[in-house]
Design a protein around this motif. Structure first.
Motif, mmCIF file in Angstrom:
data_model
loop_
_atom_site.group_PDB
_atom_site.id
_atom_site.type_symbol
_atom_site.label_atom_id
_atom_site.label_comp_id
_atom_site.label_asym_id
_atom_site.label_seq_id
_atom_site.Cartn_x
_atom_site.Cartn_y
_atom_site.Cartn_z
ATOM 1 N N GLY A 7 1.031 -1.031 0.128
ATOM 2 C CA GLY A 7 0.386 0.096 -0.517
ATOM 3 C C GLY A 7 0.771 0.940 0.765
ATOM 4 N N PHE A 8 1.586 1.237 0.876
ATOM 5 C CA PHE A 8 2.576 2.638 0.886
ATOM 6 C C PHE A 8 3.731 2.484 -0.800
ATOM 7 N N ILE A 9 3.729 1.197 -1.531
ATOM 8 C CA ILE A 9 4.464 1.682 -2.242
ATOM 9 C C ILE A 9 3.594 2.481 -3.158
ATOM 10 N N ILE A 34 2.401 -5.562 -7.499
ATOM 11 C CA ILE A 34 3.726 -5.013 -6.701
ATOM 12 C C ILE A 34 3.737 -5.996 -5.808
ATOM 13 N N SER A 35 4.870 -7.037 -5.558
ATOM 14 C CA SER A 35 5.391 -8.108 -5.113
ATOM 15 C C SER A 35 6.569 -7.270 -4.405
ATOM 16 N N LEU A 42 9.526 -5.764 -6.746
ATOM 17 C CA LEU A 42 9.219 -5.536 -8.115
ATOM 18 C C LEU A 42 8.121 -5.610 -8.530
ATOM 19 N N ILE A 43 7.943 -4.124 -9.451
ATOM 20 C CA ILE A 43 6.638 -3.664 -9.814
ATOM 21 C C ILE A 43 6.481 -4.157 -11.216
ATOM 22 N N THR A 44 5.266 -4.533 -11.728
ATOM 23 C CA THR A 44 5.608 -4.928 -13.006
ATOM 24 C C THR A 44 3.468 -4.002 -13.594
ATOM 25 N N MET A 45 4.432 -3.468 -14.852
ATOM 26 C CA MET A 45 3.442 -2.155 -15.091
ATOM 27 C C MET A 45 3.337 -2.579 -16.496
ATOM 28 N N ALA A 75 14.571 -2.132 -5.592
ATOM 29 C CA ALA A 75 13.229 -1.421 -6.138
ATOM 30 C C ALA A 75 13.774 -2.160 -7.978
ATOM 31 N N ASP A 76 12.692 -2.489 -8.411
ATOM 32 C CA ASP A 76 12.610 -3.144 -9.625
ATOM 33 C C ASP A 76 11.645 -3.104 -10.914
ATOM 34 N N VAL A 77 11.899 -2.458 -11.471
ATOM 35 C CA VAL A 77 10.339 -2.064 -12.609
ATOM 36 C C VAL A 77 10.779 -3.277 -14.102
#
Length: 104
Positions: A7-9, A34-35, A42-45, A75-77
């Motif tokens: 939630g913060f992320i 977001i995991s 790891l953010i998948t967008m 942090a990785d996207v």
């Protein structure tokens, strides 16, 4: 605890504004996942299209925004275009403000 961190992320990602649509990547439905594992997120967008000229800007912005959240070690996207983004993914209030008609 992980749900709070996600939630913060998600809140931090709201500072990343799509330059074309003028809205944040969360409300535009660009964030698919977001995991968090051991403090690494790891953010998948996505973006509106694979040829979107703002793709690198959005990816770098998301990584920078997520990196500001306390408790993360990295942090990785990852960008994906599957499934393709559609206006149906936009938060209802934002969709209306952008002039997209409701689809029934």
């Amino acid at each position: 605890m992980t749900e709070d961190l996600v939630g913060f992320i998600r809140d931090a990602l709201r500072v990343v504004i799509d330059p074309e649509l003028g809205e944040n990547v969360v409300d535009l439905g660009f964030i698919y996942d977001i995991s968090v594992t051991d403090g690494a997120v790891l953010i998948t967008m996505t973006a509106t299209t694979p040829g979107c000229p703002a793709t690198s800007f959005l990816k770098e912005g998301a990584q920078a925004a997520a990196s500001t959240v306390p408790g993360l070690v990295s942090a990785d996207v990852t960008m994906t275009f599957e499934p393709p983004w559609t206006p149906d993914l936009i938060a209802p209030g934002v969709r209306a403000s952008l002039g997209f008609a409701a689809i029934n």
